[in-house]
Scaffold this motif. Structure first.
Motif, PDB file in Angstrom:
ATOM      1  N   VAL A 102      14.654  -3.045  -4.244  1.00  0.00           N
ATOM      2  CA  VAL A 102      13.968  -2.872  -3.132  1.00  0.00           C
ATOM      3  C   VAL A 102      12.465  -2.913  -3.592  1.00  0.00           C
ATOM      4  CG1 VAL A 102      15.557  -1.988  -1.612  1.00  0.00           C
ATOM      5  CG2 VAL A 102      14.283  -0.500  -2.883  1.00  0.00           C
ATOM      6  N   SER A 121       5.299  -9.321  -0.713  1.00  0.00           N
ATOM      7  CA  SER A 121       5.118  -7.930  -0.085  1.00  0.00           C
ATOM      8  C   SER A 121       6.465  -7.844   0.893  1.00  0.00           C
ATOM      9  CB  SER A 121       3.782  -7.855   0.864  1.00  0.00           C
ATOM     10  OG  SER A 121       4.125  -8.545   2.106  1.00  0.00           O
ATOM     11  N   LEU A 151       0.774  -1.209  -0.109  1.00  0.00           N
ATOM     12  CA  LEU A 151      -0.169   0.175  -0.030  1.00  0.00           C
ATOM     13  C   LEU A 151       1.000   1.358   0.077  1.00  0.00           C
ATOM     14  CD1 LEU A 151      -3.051   0.847   0.494  1.00  0.00           C
ATOM     15  CD2 LEU A 151      -2.337   1.063   2.815  1.00  0.00           C
ATOM     16  N   ASN A 197       9.452  -5.982  -0.679  1.00  0.00           N
ATOM     17  CA  ASN A 197       9.428  -4.347  -0.915  1.00  0.00           C
ATOM     18  C   ASN A 197       9.976  -3.351   0.093  1.00  0.00           C
ATOM     19  OD1 ASN A 197       7.894  -4.480  -3.375  1.00  0.00           O
ATOM     20  ND2 ASN A 197       6.109  -3.732  -2.587  1.00  0.00           N
ATOM     21  N   PHE A 198      10.409  -2.224  -0.028  1.00  0.00           N
ATOM     22  CA  PHE A 198      10.455  -1.158   0.876  1.00  0.00           C
ATOM     23  C   PHE A 198       9.153  -0.290   0.821  1.00  0.00           C
ATOM     24  CE2 PHE A 198      15.465  -0.137   1.536  1.00  0.00           C
ATOM     25  CZ  PHE A 198      15.558  -1.533   2.016  1.00  0.00           C
ATOM     26  N   SER A 199       8.767   0.209   1.968  1.00  0.00           N
ATOM     27  CA  SER A 199       7.895   0.960   1.786  1.00  0.00           C
ATOM     28  C   SER A 199       7.726   2.164   2.879  1.00  0.00           C
ATOM     29  CB  SER A 199       6.400   0.098   2.052  1.00  0.00           C
ATOM     30  OG  SER A 199       6.600  -0.392   3.513  1.00  0.00           O
ATOM     31  N   ASN A 234       0.342   4.169 -12.455  1.00  0.00           N
ATOM     32  CA  ASN A 234      -0.693   3.153 -12.941  1.00  0.00           C
ATOM     33  C   ASN A 234      -1.517   2.910 -11.774  1.00  0.00           C
ATOM     34  OD1 ASN A 234       1.034   1.835 -11.129  1.00  0.00           O
ATOM     35  ND2 ASN A 234       0.908   0.027 -12.335  1.00  0.00           N
ATOM     36  N   ARG A 279       2.949   1.867 -17.880  1.00  0.00           N
ATOM     37  CA  ARG A 279       4.356   1.268 -17.369  1.00  0.00           C
ATOM     38  C   ARG A 279       4.155  -0.348 -17.989  1.00  0.00           C
ATOM     39  NH1 ARG A 279       3.666   3.027 -11.943  1.00  0.00           N
ATOM     40  NH2 ARG A 279       4.620   4.849 -12.919  1.00  0.00           N
ATOM     41  N   ALA A 300       4.270   1.528  -0.654  1.00  0.00           N
ATOM     42  CA  ALA A 300       5.281   1.666  -1.614  1.00  0.00           C
ATOM     43  C   ALA A 300       4.945   2.511  -2.829  1.00  0.00           C
ATOM     44  CB  ALA A 300       5.810   0.425  -2.215  1.00  0.00           C
ATOM     45  N   PRO A 307      -2.149   7.039  -0.084  1.00  0.00           N
ATOM     46  CA  PRO A 307      -1.253   6.132  -0.419  1.00  0.00           C
ATOM     47  C   PRO A 307      -0.939   6.028  -1.779  1.00  0.00           C
ATOM     48  CG  PRO A 307      -3.042   4.933   0.387  1.00  0.00           C
ATOM     49  CD  PRO A 307      -3.483   6.221   0.522  1.00  0.00           C
ATOM     50  N   HIS A 308       0.518   5.734  -2.207  1.00  0.00           N
ATOM     51  CA  HIS A 308       0.900   5.486  -3.486  1.00  0.00           C
ATOM     52  C   HIS A 308       0.560   4.307  -4.000  1.00  0.00           C
ATOM     53  CE1 HIS A 308       2.952   9.348  -2.371  1.00  0.00           C
ATOM     54  NE2 HIS A 308       3.203   9.525  -3.650  1.00  0.00           N
ATOM     55  N   GLY A 309       0.473   3.211  -3.147  1.00  0.00           N
ATOM     56  CA  GLY A 309      -0.367   1.953  -3.827  1.00  0.00           C
ATOM     57  C   GLY A 309       0.712   1.241  -4.850  1.00  0.00           C
ATOM     58  N   GLY A 310       2.195   1.395  -4.593  1.00  0.00           N
ATOM     59  CA  GLY A 310       2.935   0.714  -5.669  1.00  0.00           C
ATOM     60  C   GLY A 310       3.023   1.495  -7.010  1.00  0.00           C
ATOM     61  N   GLY A 311       2.430   2.664  -7.089  1.00  0.00           N
ATOM     62  CA  GLY A 311       2.469   3.532  -8.397  1.00  0.00           C
ATOM     63  C   GLY A 311       1.021   4.004  -8.629  1.00  0.00           C
ATOM     64  N   GLY A 312       0.047   3.967  -7.987  1.00  0.00           N
ATOM     65  CA  GLY A 312      -1.514   4.390  -8.016  1.00  0.00           C
ATOM     66  C   GLY A 312      -2.327   3.420  -7.067  1.00  0.00           C
ATOM     67  N   PRO A 313      -3.627   3.982  -7.151  1.00  0.00           N
ATOM     68  CA  PRO A 313      -4.236   4.977  -7.918  1.00  0.00           C
ATOM     69  C   PRO A 313      -4.120   6.210  -7.209  1.00  0.00           C
ATOM     70  CG  PRO A 313      -5.925   3.878  -6.648  1.00  0.00           C
ATOM     71  CD  PRO A 313      -4.548   3.093  -6.414  1.00  0.00           C
TER      72      PRO A 313
END
Lengths: 438, 477
Positions: A104, B59, A94, B62-64, A321, A284, A96, B273-279
C-alpha cells in the motif's frame, strides 16, 4: 476542539464500553500530584484567526521574491516549476508514512527508487540512499562512515568548507577522537597520510571556487583514504560529477532541486556511494523486488544496516528520511530533465560571470582570484556588513558579509547569482554597490 | 487504488522532450572551461503532462491519512490540518533566507521563539532548541547533552546508558553515535521497568537512562518518579523519549516527574505531515542544569526584538541553520488552534480511542498486558494455528485499512501495535475492530484469505529476501 471527531455522546458511549466513569479515570496511572497541570498557553484561535496571526508574522520577513537577490552561501534562490508543488501537496504523498507496508506504499517506494536512480546518475555514483536531514548531516555521516570503514580518525577538510558544515561534522564526531587537518584552496594541496580516513572536497567550495580534481582520488586511495566530494547538484548537471572525479562517497545539499529556502529547512541531504560501501551506508534504501506472480514492485531493503533491526550495532541512528523534500527533488529532476537542469547551470554561470565583471569595475571593489561557478568573493572598500545592511532595506540583498562566520574577514562579500537574477537586477547590484560606498 | 503497473520515469523518457522552458540568456556569455564539463548528466527527458500523470498515478498507489485509517503504533498518524499547509507555504516563509540579518527575519524568529516557549511549557522545561530535524535527531541532541554535562563536571567515566527493552529502536543506535555503551533493562510483569534489574546497574559509570513513557507497550511507567530518583542518586540523568507525547500533552509535564532532557516529534503529537517518511522536526527541552548544553542557535526575545543565540555551553550545531522551519510553522499553527484546553482534549481522546479499540478486540486477540493503556496498545496476531501477525496485517489491507505497526515492540511475540489517535471517530474504530474480529474468524475458517492477502493492491507480497540478496537500487536501462 478542532480535529477531534467524537461528540460528547460518542464519548459517553465509549467510556461505558471501556467501563470507566470519566475521561479523568483513564489517567489513573499518572502521578496524582502532577496530573492535569495548569498550562500557561495563549487562548486557542480559530482557523481564521490563526491565519491572520501567522500571515502577519510572515509579512515581517524579507522575501527573495520581492528583492534583487544575491545571497546564497548554502541556501539557494532557484526556480521550481509548478508541477513540483502540485504533486508534493497531494495528500496521498503528503500524509503517508514510511513505506513499511510495501503493497500500500508503492507510490512512495517507486518515487524513492526513481529519486535514487536520477540522483545516482546526476552525482555519478553507483548507489544513492533515500536522503538525510540536510547536506551538512549527510556530509557528517559520510565522514563517520569513512572513519568506520578505514578504522582511522584523521579527516582532511577544505579550509573553505561551509563553516556550518564544519561545525556539524565536529558535533557528530565529538565522541570518537577525530582530528581535522585543513588544506587551503586547491584540493590537490591536500596531503592524505596513513592515518587519514578521508579527504573531503566541497565543489564549489564555500567561496564559490571550483577546482580540477584530476589525480586527487588516486592520491587519496594511495594513502588508503576515501575521497568524499560534497557537490552542488546544479553544478553537477553541467560539470564533472563526483563519480567521474573518483569519489567513493558523494554528498549534496538537494535544497536547490525543487525545495524552497524555508528559512533554512527542511532541506535535503543527498548521499551516494560506490557499491563496495553500500552495506555501510546509513539511511533508508529502496530496491526492486518481485511478487509471487512476477510483478515488479519496490521495497525498503538492506535494512540490516538500520537502527530498528540492528539497534546499537546500526550504522547510524537515522530513522526518518526527508521524504517530501526528496519527492520534490524527484519531481524537479524529472520535470527539469537533462536539458533543463543543464540550462539552469549554464544560466547561473553566465549571469554570475557577468555580475562579477560589472562588480569588478566598481571603484574600490575587486574579485578574489580563481575560477568560480555561480558564487564569488568580492573585496569591498567598506566593511561588507555595512554595505549589506544599507542595501537590504532598499530591496537589494547583495550577498553574505563573510564577517558573519569569520569576524576578521570584514571587507569580503560572497555574492551568489542564479538563473533567477535578471540582467536589470545584476546591473542594479553593481550600481547599488557603487552607491553604497560613495 | 491504482492497480495498473506504472513504468519507471526512465522508461517514459524519450530523447528531445522537455517539460520546462527557461528564459533566454539576457547577458553576454562567458566561456566555460571544457576540461571541467561532463558529457551527459544522465537525467531523463519528458514532457510536462507525462510527468504529472506519472506522479499522480504513483500517488494513487499509496494509502495515506487523507484516504485511509492508518493506525501505526508509535507513529501517531493523526489528521494533518490543511490550514497548516496553507501557512507553511506563505511566500514570507518559503522565500525567507536563513542568513539575512535578524532585523529582516523577525517573522520567522518570532515564530520560533514563541513555539519554543509553548513547547517548553507543555513539558515543564526551561530551555528549548528546535534545531533537531527529527525525533532520532532530538535523541542525538539529548544524549550528546548528557555526555557533555558529565564531561563538564570532570566525570569522564560515565559511558553507560540504560535502556528499557520497551524503548524505541533508535535509542540504542543513538547512544552508539554518542560513544556510549547501552545496557538493556528488562520489563517487569506489569510492563513497567524491572526495578531490581535497574538498581543492579546503577553504578558510577551510569550516564543515564532513556525512558519512553508511555512506553512502546502503550503503558505509563508508574514508577517514573522512583526511577528518576534512583538514577539521579547514582549521578545519572533521565532522558525522556517523547515520541508518545500525544498521551501526555496537557496531562503531565514530564519535567515535573524528574525528566532532565526530552525530545518530542512535531510530526507526531503536533500534527505535521509525515510526508512519506519525513521531514519531521524535533524539539529538545531541558531542565536548568542542562539548558546551557542545548544545540543551537536558538531564538529569544530581547527588548521587543527577536534574535538568535548560541547556548553558553552548547553541544554545537546538529544541522545547518535553525531546524526544519517549514515544519515548525505547521506545529505552531496547531498549538495555537488548540491552546491549553485543546491539548488536554487531544490526549484524553487519543487515550479513550485506544482503550475503546482495545476493549473491542480483546475477545479476539491476546493482549500480553491487559492493563488499561494510554494512546496505544499491543495485541498479538497468532490468532490460529499457522497464522502470523503478517497475515493479519496483509488481510487488513484487503479490508481497506492500513495495518498497524507489526513485530514491534520486540518483547511481544507476534506484536500488533495499534494507535488510533484522537482524530478518528467512533465509526472508524468500530469498523476497524469489526475487520480485526472478522479476520480472527477467517483465520480459523478460511486461512487462505489471510495467507494470500493482499489481493486488492498493485502488487502482492514482495520477495524481500531476494531483493536484499541481489539488490537492484537504481534503474539499469
Amino acid at each position: 476542539v478542532p480535529f477531534i471527531a467524537n461528540s460528547d455522546s460518542d464519548r459517553k458511549a465509549m467510556l461505558a464500553r471501556v467501563g470507566v466513569g470519566s475521561l479523568d479515570e483513564l489517567f489513573a496511572d499518572i502521578p496524582a500530584a502532577h496530573r492535569f497541570p495548569k498550562l500557561d498557553l495563549p487562548e486557542p484561535l480559530s482557523e481564521m484567526e490563526v491565519v491572520r496571526e501567522v500571515e502577519s508574522m510572515a509579512a515581517l520577513n524579507l522575501r527573495a521574491s520581492s528583492s534583487a537577490w544575491f545571497l546564497g552561501a548554502g541556501c539557494y534562490w532557484r526556480f521550481t516549476p509548478a508541477v513540483v508543488g502540485a504533486i508534493a501537496s497531494r495528500g496521498e504523498f503528503l500524509t503517508a508514512y514510511t513505506p513499511y507496508q510495501p503493497e500500500v506504499s508503492q507510490g512512495t517506494l517507486q518515487a524513492i527508487f526513481e529519486y535514487q536512480s536520477m540522483a545516482a546518475r546526476l552525482m555519478g555514483m553507483e548507489v544513492v540512499n533515500a536522503s538525510h536531514y540536510d547536506g551538512a548531516t549527510a556530509l557528517a555521516e559520510a565522514v563517520l562512515l569513512s572513519g568506520n570503514h578505514t578504522g582511522r580518525r584523521e579527516v582532511v577538510l577544505p579550509a573553505a568548507l561551509h563553516p556550518e558544515y564544519r561545525q556539524v561534522i565536529e558535533s557528530y564526531c565529538a565522541a570518537f577522537g577525530y582530528s581535522f587537518v585543513e588544506f587551503d584552496g586547491d584540493p590537490k594541496t591536500a596531503k592524505p597520510g596513513d592515518s587519514t580516513a578521508c579527504v573531503v572536497v566541497q565543489l564549489p567550495d564555500f567561496e564559490g571556487r571550483i577546482w580540477d580534481l584530476t589525480g586527487l582520488a588516486d592520491a587519496a586511495h594511495a594513502a588508503g583514504a576515501l575521497l568524499v566530494v560534497h557537490v552542488d547538484p546544479v553544478y553537477a548537471a553541467l560539470f564533472k560529477c563526483p563519480g567521474e572525479l573518483g569519489a567513493d562517497l558523494a554528498t549534496a545539499e538537494g535544497q536547490s532541486l525543487g525545495n524552497a529556502m524555508n528559512f533554512g529547512g527542511p532541506f535535503l541531504g543527498m548521499m551516494g556511494a560506490t557499491n563496495k560501501l553500500v552495506r555501510k551506508m546509513p539511511g533508508r534504501i529502496v530496491g526492486e523486488a518481485k511478487d509471487a506472480e512476477g510483478r515488479r514492485g519496490f521495497v525498503l531493503t538492506l535494512s540490516a544496516r538500520e537502527q530498528h533491526i540492528r539497534r546499537e550495532k546500526a550504522v547510524s541512528n537515522i530513522c526518518s528520511n526527508q521524504g517530501l523534500s526528496m519527492l520534490q527533488a524527484c519531481v524537479h529532476m524529472a520535470a527539469m530533465g537533462k536539458a533543463g537542469l543543464r540550462a539552469v547551470a549554464e544560466l547561473s554561470w553566465h549571469k554570475a560571470h557577468y555580475a562579477a565583471s560589472l562588480v569588478a569595475k566598481a571603484p574600490g571593489f575587486s574579485l578574489m582570484p580563481g575560477e568560480f561557478f555561480c558564487e564569488f568573493v568580492v573585496r569591498t572598500p567598506r566593511p561588507a556588513a555595512e554595505i549589506v545592511e544599507r542595501l537590504e532595506s532598499r530591496g537589494v540583498v547583495p550577498g553574505l558579509a563573510l564577517s558573519r562566520y569569520y569576524p576578521e574577514r570584514t571587507h569580503e562579500l560572497l555574492v551568489c547569482v542564479t538563473e533567477m537574477c535578471t540582467k536589470a537586477q545584476i546591473e542594479l547590484l553593481a550600481s547599488s554597490l557603487e552607491e553604497a560606498v560613495r | 487504488m491504482n492497480l495498473h503497473p506504472e513504468k519507471l520515469i526512465y522508461e517514459l523518457s524519450s530523447p528531445g522532450r522537455q517539460a520546462v522552458a527557461l528564459p533566454r540568456l539576457d547577458v553576454p556569455e562567458t566561456a566555460i572551461p571544457k576540461a571541467l564539463l561532463r558529457a551527459d548528466n544522465g537525467l531523463p527527458e519528458l514532457d510536462e503532462l507525462t510527468v504529472v500523470r506519472h506522479f499522480t498515478r504513483l500517488s494513487q498507489k499509496n494509502f495515506s491519512i487523507d484516504t485511509h485509517f492508518y493506525p501505526l503504533g508509535s507513529c501517531t498518524m493523526k489528521y494533518n490540518p490543511k490550514v497548516n499547509e496553507k501557512l507553511a507555504s506563505l511566500p514570507g516563509f518559503t522565500d525567507a533566507h536563513p542568513l539575512v540579518s535578524d532585523a529582516h527575519a523577525q517573522g520567522s524568529l518570532e515564530l520560533i521563539a514563541r513555539l519554543q516557549e509553548y513547547l517548553a511549557e507543555l513539558g515543564g522545561f526551561s530551555g528549548v532548541s528546535l534545531q533537531p530535524a527529527a525525533g532520532a535527531h532530538g535523541e542525538l541532541a539529548g544524549v550528546f547533552m548528557i555526555r557533555a554535562y558529565h564531561l563538564s563536571r570532570g566525570d569522564a567515566k560515565r559511558d553507560k546508558m540504560l535502556i528499557p527493552d520497551s524503548a524505541h529502536g533508535t535509542n540504542p543506535a543513538t547512544c552508539t553515535m554518542a560513544g556510549m555503551r547501552t545496557v538493556t533493562i528488562p520489563s517487569a510483569e506489569d510492563g513497567g521497568v524491572d526495578m531490581a534489574a535497574l538498581k543492579a546497574e546503577l553504578d558510577e559509570t551510569v550516564a543515564g537512562i532513556m525512558l519512553t513513557n508511555p512506553n512502546t507497550l502503550g503503558i505509563f511507567e508508574r514508577n517514573i518518579e522512583e526511577i528518576a530518583k534512583l538514577v539521579h542518586a547514582a549521578g545519572g540523568l533521565v532522558y525522556g523519549d517523547g515520541a508518545n507525547m500525544n498521551a501526555l500533552a496537557g496531562v503531565l509535564k514530564p519535567a515535573s516527574v524528574g525528566i532532565d532532557v526530552m525530545h518530542y516529534n512535531l510530526h507526531k503529537t503536533f500534527s505535521t505531515p509525515h510526508g512519506g517518511g519525513g521531514p519531521g522536526a524535533g524539539f529538545v527541552g531541558a531542565t536548568p542544569a542542562l539548558a546551557d548544553f542545548l544545540p543551537g542557535p536558538v531564538a529569544r526575545e530581547r527588548e521587543g526584538r527577536y534574535e538568535l543565540f548560541m547556548p553558553a555551553r552548547s553541544i554545537g550545531r546538529l544541522k545547518s541553520f535553525y531546524g526544519n522551519f517549514g515544519v515548525l510553522v505547521r506545529a505552531y499553527a496547531y498549538v495555537r488552534m488548540l491552546g491549553a484546553s485543546g491539548m488536554r482534549r487531544v490526549a484524553e481522546n487519543a487515550v479513550l480511542n485506544a482503550n475503546y479499540l482495545r476493549v473491542l478486540v480483546e475477545g479476539s486477540y491476546k493482549l500480553k498486558y491487559t492493563r488499561r493503556c494510554m494512546h496505544e496498545f499491543v495485541a498479538m496476531g497468532d490468532v490460529a494455528e499457522g497464522i502470523h501477525t503478517l497475515d493479519v496485517a496483509k488481510r487488513l489491507i484487503d479490508l481497506g485499512f492500513h495495518p498497524p505497526t507489526i513485530y514491534f515492540p520486540l518483547i511481544v511475540p507476534e506484536a500488533i501495535m495499534i494507535e488510533p489517535t484522537e482524530t478518528e471517530d467512533k465509526e472508524a474504530l468500530d469498523e476497524f475492530a469489526a475487520a480485526l474480529i472478522r479476520i480472527a474468524e477467517e483465520a480459523k475458517t478460511n486461512p487462505d484469505l489471510l495467507k494470500k492477502a493482499p489481493t486488492t493492491t498493485p502488487v502482492g507480497r514482495l520477495d524481500e529476501v531476494a531483493a536484499a540478496r541481489c539488490p537492484v537500487l537504481c534503474y539499469r536501462g
